[in-house]
Design a protein around this motif. Structure first.
Motif, mmCIF file in Angstrom:
data_model
loop_
_atom_site.group_PDB
_atom_site.id
_atom_site.type_symbol
_atom_site.label_atom_id
_atom_site.label_comp_id
_atom_site.label_asym_id
_atom_site.label_seq_id
_atom_site.Cartn_x
_atom_site.Cartn_y
_atom_site.Cartn_z
ATOM 1 N N ARG A 1 7.222 -15.178 4.479
ATOM 2 C CA ARG A 1 7.386 -14.382 5.041
ATOM 3 C C ARG A 1 7.778 -13.294 4.023
ATOM 4 N N ALA A 2 8.306 -13.370 2.570
ATOM 5 C CA ALA A 2 8.383 -12.434 1.852
ATOM 6 C C ALA A 2 7.145 -12.102 1.594
ATOM 7 N N TRP A 3 6.300 -12.987 1.367
ATOM 8 C CA TRP A 3 5.012 -12.611 0.388
ATOM 9 C C TRP A 3 4.054 -11.732 1.862
ATOM 10 N N LEU A 4 3.514 -12.001 3.110
ATOM 11 C CA LEU A 4 3.545 -11.463 4.255
ATOM 12 C C LEU A 4 4.077 -10.369 4.432
ATOM 13 N N ARG B 1 5.111 -8.334 1.424
ATOM 14 C CA ARG B 1 4.376 -7.414 0.502
ATOM 15 C C ARG B 1 2.990 -7.334 1.225
ATOM 16 N N TRP B 2 2.581 -7.485 1.211
ATOM 17 C CA TRP B 2 1.379 -7.765 0.794
ATOM 18 C C TRP B 2 1.001 -6.785 2.500
ATOM 19 N N LEU B 3 1.671 -6.619 3.582
ATOM 20 C CA LEU B 3 1.539 -5.907 4.518
ATOM 21 C C LEU B 3 1.284 -4.323 3.980
ATOM 22 N N THR B 4 2.519 -4.499 4.013
ATOM 23 C CA THR B 4 2.572 -2.313 2.638
ATOM 24 C C THR B 4 2.170 -2.734 1.793
ATOM 25 N N GLY B 5 1.142 -3.620 1.652
ATOM 26 C CA GLY B 5 0.741 -2.898 -0.543
ATOM 27 C C GLY B 5 -0.905 -2.920 0.487
ATOM 28 N N VAL B 6 -1.405 -1.945 -0.805
ATOM 29 C CA VAL B 6 -2.845 -1.448 -0.403
ATOM 30 C C VAL B 6 -4.160 -2.620 -0.842
ATOM 31 N N VAL B 7 -4.857 -2.972 -0.133
ATOM 32 C CA VAL B 7 -5.232 -3.914 -0.407
ATOM 33 C C VAL B 7 -7.348 -3.441 -0.765
ATOM 34 N N PRO B 8 -7.858 -3.291 -2.142
ATOM 35 C CA PRO B 8 -8.691 -2.890 -1.709
ATOM 36 C C PRO B 8 -10.023 -3.561 -1.336
ATOM 37 N N ALA B 9 -10.115 -4.631 -0.672
ATOM 38 C CA ALA B 9 -11.063 -4.908 0.621
ATOM 39 C C ALA B 9 -10.531 -4.511 2.450
ATOM 40 N N LEU B 10 -9.770 -3.507 1.906
ATOM 41 C CA LEU B 10 -9.689 -2.998 3.423
ATOM 42 C C LEU B 10 -9.982 -1.745 3.015
ATOM 43 N N GLY B 11 -10.748 -0.866 1.653
ATOM 44 C CA GLY B 11 -10.610 -0.337 1.947
ATOM 45 C C GLY B 11 -9.474 1.189 1.309
ATOM 46 N N ASN B 12 -8.878 0.028 0.084
ATOM 47 C CA ASN B 12 -7.581 0.755 -0.179
ATOM 48 C C ASN B 12 -6.834 0.607 0.602
ATOM 49 N N ARG B 13 -6.700 0.731 1.884
ATOM 50 C CA ARG B 13 -5.617 1.081 2.649
ATOM 51 C C ARG B 13 -4.984 0.027 3.086
ATOM 52 N N ARG B 14 -3.655 -0.574 3.577
ATOM 53 C CA ARG B 14 -2.485 -0.683 4.125
ATOM 54 C C ARG B 14 -3.150 -2.041 4.830
#
Length: 59
Positions: free
Chosen positions: A14-17, A19-32
């Motif tokens: 749950r904590a990982w998710l 953080r991941w949901l609200t962090g910038v993800v390069p594979a999503l075009g640097n979107r959250r």
């Protein structure tokens, strides 16, 4: 997903998710991911990304 990958003692999914949901993800075009989920096909985009990550295909 965690059950298929093998549970790691002490891993807080749950904590990982959160953080991941609200962090910038390069594979999503640097979107959250949380922002992508609000787009028309966002659920499928995020689901596909997580499936690729689980299999080791980081493209």
């Amino acid at each position: 997903m965690l059950a298929k990958s093998g549970e790691i003692a002490g891993f807080d999914a749950r904590a990982w998710l959160d953080r991941w949901l609200t962090g910038v993800v390069p594979a999503l075009g640097n979107r959250r991911p949380i922002d992508v989920l609000n787009e028309p096909d966002g659920l499928e985009v995020v689901r596909s990304l997580l499936s690729r990550a689980q299999s080791g295909a980081y493209s």
